[in-house]
Scaffold this motif. Structure first.
Motif, short mmCIF file in Angstrom:
data_model
loop_
_atom_site.label_atom_id
_atom_site.label_comp_id
_atom_site.label_asym_id
_atom_site.label_seq_id
_atom_site.Cartn_x
_atom_site.Cartn_y
_atom_site.Cartn_z
N LEU A 12 2.98 -7.18 15.56
CA LEU A 12 3.67 -6.16 14.79
C LEU A 12 2.74 -4.99 14.56
N GLU A 13 3.29 -3.82 14.45
CA GLU A 13 2.50 -2.63 14.19
C GLU A 13 2.42 -2.42 12.67
N PRO A 14 1.26 -2.67 12.05
CA PRO A 14 1.15 -2.49 10.60
C PRO A 14 1.43 -1.04 10.20
N ARG A 15 1.99 -0.86 9.03
CA ARG A 15 2.27 0.49 8.53
C ARG A 15 2.15 0.47 7.02
N THR A 16 1.79 1.60 6.49
CA THR A 16 1.52 1.72 5.06
C THR A 16 2.81 1.86 4.27
N ALA A 17 2.96 1.04 3.22
CA ALA A 17 4.11 1.17 2.32
C ALA A 17 3.93 2.38 1.41
N PHE A 18 2.74 2.51 0.84
CA PHE A 18 2.38 3.66 0.00
C PHE A 18 0.87 3.63 -0.17
N LEU A 19 0.30 4.77 -0.52
CA LEU A 19 -1.14 4.87 -0.69
C LEU A 19 -1.51 4.62 -2.15
N SER A 20 -2.29 3.58 -2.38
CA SER A 20 -2.75 3.28 -3.74
C SER A 20 -3.89 2.29 -3.67
N ASP A 21 -4.86 2.45 -4.55
CA ASP A 21 -5.88 1.43 -4.73
C ASP A 21 -5.83 0.87 -6.15
N ASP A 22 -4.68 1.07 -6.80
CA ASP A 22 -4.47 0.54 -8.15
C ASP A 22 -4.18 -0.96 -8.06
N ALA A 23 -5.00 -1.76 -8.73
CA ALA A 23 -4.91 -3.22 -8.61
C ALA A 23 -3.55 -3.75 -9.07
N ILE A 24 -3.02 -3.19 -10.14
CA ILE A 24 -1.74 -3.67 -10.66
C ILE A 24 -0.61 -3.33 -9.71
N GLU A 25 -0.64 -2.12 -9.13
CA GLU A 25 0.40 -1.73 -8.17
C GLU A 25 0.36 -2.62 -6.93
N ILE A 26 -0.83 -3.03 -6.52
CA ILE A 26 -0.95 -3.90 -5.34
C ILE A 26 -0.36 -5.28 -5.63
N LEU A 27 -0.67 -5.83 -6.80
CA LEU A 27 -0.08 -7.12 -7.19
C LEU A 27 1.43 -7.02 -7.29
N ALA A 28 1.91 -5.90 -7.86
CA ALA A 28 3.36 -5.73 -8.02
C ALA A 28 4.05 -5.63 -6.67
N PHE A 29 3.42 -4.99 -5.70
CA PHE A 29 3.99 -4.90 -4.35
C PHE A 29 4.10 -6.29 -3.73
N ALA A 30 3.06 -7.11 -3.91
CA ALA A 30 3.10 -8.47 -3.37
C ALA A 30 4.22 -9.28 -4.00
N ALA A 31 4.34 -9.18 -5.33
CA ALA A 31 5.38 -9.94 -6.04
C ALA A 31 6.77 -9.47 -5.64
N GLN A 32 6.95 -8.15 -5.55
CA GLN A 32 8.26 -7.61 -5.17
C GLN A 32 8.62 -8.00 -3.75
N SER A 33 7.63 -7.98 -2.86
CA SER A 33 7.89 -8.36 -1.47
C SER A 33 8.41 -9.78 -1.38
N MET A 34 7.77 -10.69 -2.11
CA MET A 34 8.19 -12.09 -2.07
C MET A 34 9.56 -12.27 -2.71
N ALA A 35 9.82 -11.50 -3.77
CA ALA A 35 11.13 -11.58 -4.43
C ALA A 35 12.24 -11.12 -3.48
N GLU A 36 11.89 -10.21 -2.56
CA GLU A 36 12.87 -9.71 -1.59
C GLU A 36 12.95 -10.58 -0.34
N GLY A 37 12.23 -11.69 -0.34
CA GLY A 37 12.32 -12.62 0.77
C GLY A 37 11.28 -12.45 1.86
N HIS A 38 10.28 -11.60 1.63
CA HIS A 38 9.22 -11.39 2.63
C HIS A 38 8.03 -12.29 2.30
N ALA A 39 7.49 -12.97 3.29
CA ALA A 39 6.22 -13.64 3.11
C ALA A 39 5.15 -12.58 2.91
N ALA A 40 4.14 -12.88 2.08
CA ALA A 40 3.12 -11.88 1.77
C ALA A 40 1.77 -12.54 1.62
#
Length: 308
Positions: A12-40
């Protein structure tokens, strides 16, 4: 019977969801991804050899479809790291990835000339992430303890230090920085705008308003931009009674002398007064609102780095 050859993992060709180095935003993206059915997967910088663009504990979150966020380097290796995380997700196994010095990937060179080791953890339990995010939303610091052998994360509530603890890697998280801002005039508005743009949660005090005790925690800075010492004394007393990591007040050195004399009369010590940064900011004698705003927010950011 002919033996079957296992198919290569889908590329797969990796692509950026959004630009951030905020630790909380990164955790939230992982949690949201899994809630939407994506392995993360959660990728964590766990070792630095020589120089590095990011600090120990820097993270990325990567979805199985290649979408990712976060940084573990200066932006030059993140797509390659995401591709390796996708492979780990396809195999369902955690792994370590070495880049730069000491790495088998000769075509991936870090600009700093050093080397890093990344732990790629295939997330299996969203509950841990949700509990961590809920605690941080309620301004409670937490740690995630990663056990490579068990390929598992455990939540620890409370303050901690990022780094290895025997055979586990601990990643400490602090609540989002808050700025309690009091004052009048254009300077206050400018500081609020710069602080918000820098990612701070801004609590702008209305005239006569005093922050509650739970609004002045260790992850909060206080900046008072009044031109009248008498108007700020109650707020200063509330700030000095708190664990705020920064307390600053507008005014000249002569004004600060008047401020200190008033606080000494109210029973405060020289140790208490030393907590107040005055004149506020890192630039001496900032004369316009924009320069003052940059000066104050930079001073707060510097204090935050010392406090972490």
């Amino acid at each position: 019977m002919a033996a079957r050859i296992a198919p290569e993992p889908e590329t797969l060709e990796p692509r950026t969801a959004f630009l951030s180095d905020d630790a909380i935003e990164i955790l939230a993206f992982a949690a949201q991804s899994m809630a939407e059915g994506h392995a993360a997967a959660l990728v964590t910088l766990v070792e630095i050899r020589g120089g590095a663009a990011r600090a120990i504990g820097a993270q990325m979150a990567v979805r199985a479809d290649g979408l990712y966020c976060g940084f573990v380097s200066g932006g030059c290796t993140e797509a390659a790291v995401a591709a390796e995380a996708v492979i780990a997700l396809q195999k369902g196994l955690d792994r370590n990835l070495r880049l730069g010095e000491g790495s088998p990937f000769f075509d991936i060179v870090l600009p700093c000339g050093g080397g890093i080791t990344l732990a790629i953890h295939v997330l299996r339990d969203t509950a841990v992430l949700h509990r961590a995010l809920t605690a941080l939303q309620h301004r409670t610091p937490v740690c995630l303890r990663y056990h490579p052998g068990a390929q598992a994360l455990a939540l620890e509530v409370g303050e901690g230090k990022t780094g290895w603890d025997e055979d586990a890697f601990v990643r400490a998280y602090r609540p989002k920085e808050r700025l309690v801002l009091g004052g009048t005039g254009m300077e206050t508005s400018a500081v609020a705008q710069v602080a918000s743009a820098s990612g701070y949660e801004v609590l702008l005090l209305e005239r006569g308003q005093v922050p509650a005790d739970d609004q002045l925690d260790r992850d909060t800075a206080v900046a008072l931009l009044f031109h009248d010492v008498d108007r700020e004394l109650q707020l200063l007393e509330r700030a000095l009674a708190s664990r705020a990591f920064y307390i600053g007040a507008l005014g000249s050195r002569r004004t600060h002398g008047t401020r200190c004399a008033a606080l000494l009369q109210r029973g405060y010590s020289d140790v208490d007064l030393a907590r107040i940064k005055a004149p506020i900011g890192i630039f001496d004698k900032a004369r316009d609102a924009r320069t003052l705003a940059l000066s104050i927010v930079a001073d707060i950011a510097q204090a935050r780095l010392r406090d972490c």
